[in-house]
Design an enzyme around this catalytic site. Sequence first.
Site, PDB file in Angstrom:
ATOM      1  CB  CYS A  90       3.132   6.717   0.492  1.00 46.02           C
ATOM      2  SG  CYS A  90       2.658   5.775  -0.951  1.00 46.02           S
TER       3      CYS A  90
HETATM    4  C1  UDX Z   1       0.973   1.075  -4.144  1.00 41.73           C
HETATM    5  C2  UDX Z   1       1.946   0.062  -3.581  1.00 41.73           C
HETATM    6  O1  UDX Z   1       1.655  -1.189  -4.023  1.00 41.73           O
HETATM    7  C3  UDX Z   1       2.038   0.178  -2.115  1.00 41.73           C
HETATM    8  O2  UDX Z   1       2.881  -0.781  -1.563  1.00 41.73           O
HETATM    9  C4  UDX Z   1       2.614   1.525  -1.900  1.00 41.73           C
HETATM   10  O3  UDX Z   1       2.905   1.732  -0.550  1.00 41.73           O
HETATM   11  C5  UDX Z   1       1.637   2.553  -2.383  1.00 41.73           C
HETATM   12  O4  UDX Z   1       1.377   2.366  -3.717  1.00 41.73           O
HETATM   13  P1  UDX Z   1      -1.456   1.467  -4.748  1.00 41.73           P
HETATM   14  O5  UDX Z   1      -1.021   1.366  -6.176  1.00 41.73           O
HETATM   15  O6  UDX Z   1      -1.837   2.794  -4.203  1.00 41.73           O
HETATM   16  O7  UDX Z   1      -0.319   0.838  -3.840  1.00 41.73           O
HETATM   17  O8  UDX Z   1      -2.548   0.393  -4.425  1.00 41.73           O
HETATM   18  P2  UDX Z   1      -4.049   0.320  -4.826  1.00 41.73           P
HETATM   19  O9  UDX Z   1      -4.466   1.550  -5.537  1.00 41.73           O
HETATM   20  O10 UDX Z   1      -4.736  -0.188  -3.625  1.00 41.73           O
HETATM   21  O11 UDX Z   1      -4.023  -0.806  -5.944  1.00 41.73           O
HETATM   22  C6  UDX Z   1      -3.797  -2.138  -5.763  1.00 41.73           C
HETATM   23  C7  UDX Z   1      -4.489  -2.907  -6.884  1.00 41.73           C
HETATM   24  O12 UDX Z   1      -4.152  -4.269  -6.786  1.00 41.73           O
HETATM   25  C8  UDX Z   1      -6.020  -2.818  -6.875  1.00 41.73           C
HETATM   26  O13 UDX Z   1      -6.477  -2.464  -8.139  1.00 41.73           O
HETATM   27  C9  UDX Z   1      -6.446  -4.243  -6.500  1.00 41.73           C
HETATM   28  O14 UDX Z   1      -7.673  -4.599  -7.080  1.00 41.73           O
HETATM   29  C10 UDX Z   1      -5.287  -5.042  -7.026  1.00 41.73           C
HETATM   30  N1  UDX Z   1      -5.061  -6.342  -6.364  1.00 41.73           N
HETATM   31  C11 UDX Z   1      -4.981  -6.420  -5.027  1.00 41.73           C
HETATM   32  C12 UDX Z   1      -4.890  -7.476  -7.154  1.00 41.73           C
HETATM   33  O15 UDX Z   1      -4.971  -7.424  -8.371  1.00 41.73           O
HETATM   34  N2  UDX Z   1      -4.639  -8.674  -6.537  1.00 41.73           N
HETATM   35  C13 UDX Z   1      -4.583  -8.813  -5.198  1.00 41.73           C
HETATM   36  O16 UDX Z   1      -4.363  -9.919  -4.695  1.00 41.73           O
HETATM   37  C14 UDX Z   1      -4.769  -7.630  -4.406  1.00 41.73           C
HETATM   38  C1  UDX Z   2       4.934  10.215  -1.637  1.00 38.86           C
HETATM   39  C2  UDX Z   2       6.418  10.270  -2.041  1.00 38.86           C
HETATM   40  O1  UDX Z   2       6.781  11.610  -2.375  1.00 38.86           O
HETATM   41  C3  UDX Z   2       6.689   9.337  -3.179  1.00 38.86           C
HETATM   42  O2  UDX Z   2       8.076   9.343  -3.504  1.00 38.86           O
HETATM   43  C4  UDX Z   2       6.267   7.966  -2.704  1.00 38.86           C
HETATM   44  O3  UDX Z   2       6.600   6.964  -3.538  1.00 38.86           O
HETATM   45  C5  UDX Z   2       4.788   7.959  -2.404  1.00 38.86           C
HETATM   46  O4  UDX Z   2       4.567   8.881  -1.364  1.00 38.86           O
HETATM   47  P1  UDX Z   2       2.660  11.277  -2.405  1.00 38.86           P
HETATM   48  O5  UDX Z   2       2.074  10.629  -1.200  1.00 38.86           O
HETATM   49  O6  UDX Z   2       1.969  11.143  -3.694  1.00 38.86           O
HETATM   50  O7  UDX Z   2       4.144  10.760  -2.659  1.00 38.86           O
HETATM   51  O8  UDX Z   2       2.750  12.821  -2.097  1.00 38.86           O
HETATM   52  P2  UDX Z   2       3.826  13.936  -1.742  1.00 38.86           P
HETATM   53  O9  UDX Z   2       3.848  14.920  -2.825  1.00 38.86           O
HETATM   54  O10 UDX Z   2       5.114  13.329  -1.344  1.00 38.86           O
HETATM   55  O11 UDX Z   2       3.122  14.612  -0.497  1.00 38.86           O
HETATM   56  C6  UDX Z   2       2.777  13.884   0.672  1.00 38.86           C
HETATM   57  C7  UDX Z   2       2.121  14.761   1.697  1.00 38.86           C
HETATM   58  O12 UDX Z   2       3.047  15.667   2.252  1.00 38.86           O
HETATM   59  C8  UDX Z   2       0.950  15.617   1.180  1.00 38.86           C
HETATM   60  O13 UDX Z   2      -0.118  15.568   2.114  1.00 38.86           O
HETATM   61  C9  UDX Z   2       1.517  17.012   1.102  1.00 38.86           C
HETATM   62  O14 UDX Z   2       0.544  18.006   1.296  1.00 38.86           O
HETATM   63  C10 UDX Z   2       2.511  16.978   2.255  1.00 38.86           C
HETATM   64  N1  UDX Z   2       3.622  17.939   2.086  1.00 38.86           N
HETATM   65  C11 UDX Z   2       4.537  17.764   1.090  1.00 38.86           C
HETATM   66  C12 UDX Z   2       3.752  19.015   2.952  1.00 38.86           C
HETATM   67  O15 UDX Z   2       2.945  19.179   3.876  1.00 38.86           O
HETATM   68  N2  UDX Z   2       4.810  19.879   2.792  1.00 38.86           N
HETATM   69  C13 UDX Z   2       5.744  19.724   1.813  1.00 38.86           C
HETATM   70  O16 UDX Z   2       6.663  20.538   1.738  1.00 38.86           O
HETATM   71  C14 UDX Z   2       5.595  18.633   0.920  1.00 38.86           C
END
Ligand code: UDX
Ligand code: UDX
Length: 423
Positions: A266
């Site tokens: 993200c």
């Molecule tokens: C999510 C959010 O959707 C993204 O916008 C956000 O920034 C991060 O989290 P994530 O859940 O991590 O993404 O995506 P991913 O693990 O890639 O899963 C997407 C799923 O959708 C997959 O299982 C894929 O097979 C499915 N998919 C994709 C469909 O069913 N239909 C499609 O047309 C494309």
């Molecule tokens: C993030 C957001 O927190 C969540 O709200 C969003 O919807 C998806 O993206 P995530 O990517 O799962 O979640 O991880 P997060 O716990 O936010 O950490 C992101 C990255 O930042 C990691 O690589 C972590 O190691 C780093 N981090 C976080 C630091 O380096 N220092 C910190 O103090 C906190």
Amino acid sequence: MKISIVGAGYVGLATGVGFASMGHSVICVDVDAERVRKLNRGEPPIYEPMLEEHLRKALEENRFEATTELGRAIRQSEVIFICVGTPSKSDGSMDPVFIEQASRDIGQAMKDRGGYPVVTVKSTVVPGTTEGVVIPLLERNSGKRAGAGFGVCVNPEFLREGQALSDFFNPDRVIIGELDGRSGDTLHQLYRDFKCPILRTDLKTAEMIKYASNAFLAAKISFINEIGNICKRLGIDVYEVARGMGLDRRISPHFLNAGIGFGGSCFPKDVRALMARARELGYEPRLLEAVMALNEDQPLRLLELLRKHLPDLRGRTIGVLGLAFKPGTDDVREAPSIRIVGELLREGAAVKAYDPKAMDNFRRIFPQLQYCGRAEEVLDSDAVLILTEWEEFRRLDYSGKVVIDGRRIEEARKARVYEGVCW
Ligand code: UDX
Ligand code: UDX
């Protein structure tokens, strides 16, 4: 309520299983048939604490089903969440290809149904996407008008990997971007029992709240890393500095852990997408540019420190503790470990690695490493790099070792040589 989730990835699954646990009836739709089969057997395709337990319970209670048949799911749902991924194009901008596909498919499926289903975009999409891309495709393919034949909402997720379900059940806030009051009311109903503020906005404001939140958190990390890089040169412990700063309620102690920077699916992607959108609009996002530049250099600082102790890495064995982008997940997307390991190999080192969850995923990128069954085996090398702060690394015996720490593991300070990346 009857809910469909289109896209059973991290976000779709946590959301679907979460709502099912709250008593709603959930159908998860995914194009990946193997994923669907596994889900119906109670096997989550990803590692996420509590997911399996909640999934199994929801299946037993007949409140959860996975399917590849989108049409059937859409025809019986009051709320349809779009949770497909939003990958980046090579210029960093958001690639709407899956959002477009999902919108077309949902539109088609809504053709011959009545009622007022509320299509809700949960995927992270750049501001303007729901109005500019999703609604036109839904309208064209369904032959219905948004606001008349169906409703539309934007409901961004703030789920952290490794804590997705607890974040789902205990959010700081719920953001509901709504096309009209009727759409917003339906979604509000779904979140009725959540004990947190619920903010209702228009569609693009909700989209921006998600980007602004992630960009701010990313900036907070790059900020403390920059302060840490300065502290390192001054012999000051940035963790003490952060503790002192965090006591100021305006700053808060969260997200002030300095280290090798942020990764994951993200932060890097969302900051780049926001920057690309700003540039399209003729605005140069200078602060965000610096946030990313700092983050890209931060893993390399660990290698600079390593070279201080081992100037020539050729023929050396370097141990790597931790590969996941953070603890509690098997995810290695944009993990700093990728950059660091790539560089170690390029400089001729042999790499021994251990991660309690992420080795299978990392092996797909770097099959040539020696993957160890236990963390202790990694310690038997010329120098050890700590790249993820897994709890078990706090219990290792580092005495006599050379350790370069990217994540602040206190126990490692007992090593013969210890360097923190910015402390
Ligand atoms: C999510 C959010 O959707 C993204 O916008 C956000 O920034 C991060 O989290 P994530 O859940 O991590 O993404 O995506 P991913 O693990 O890639 O899963 C997407 C799923 O959708 C997959 O299982 C894929 O097979 C499915 N998919 C994709 C469909 O069913 N239909 C499609 O047309 C494309
Ligand atoms: C993030 C957001 O927190 C969540 O709200 C969003 O919807 C998806 O993206 P995530 O990517 O799962 O979640 O991880 P997060 O716990 O936010 O950490 C992101 C990255 O930042 C990691 O690589 C972590 O190691 C780093 N981090 C976080 C630091 O380096 N220092 C910190 O103090 C906190």
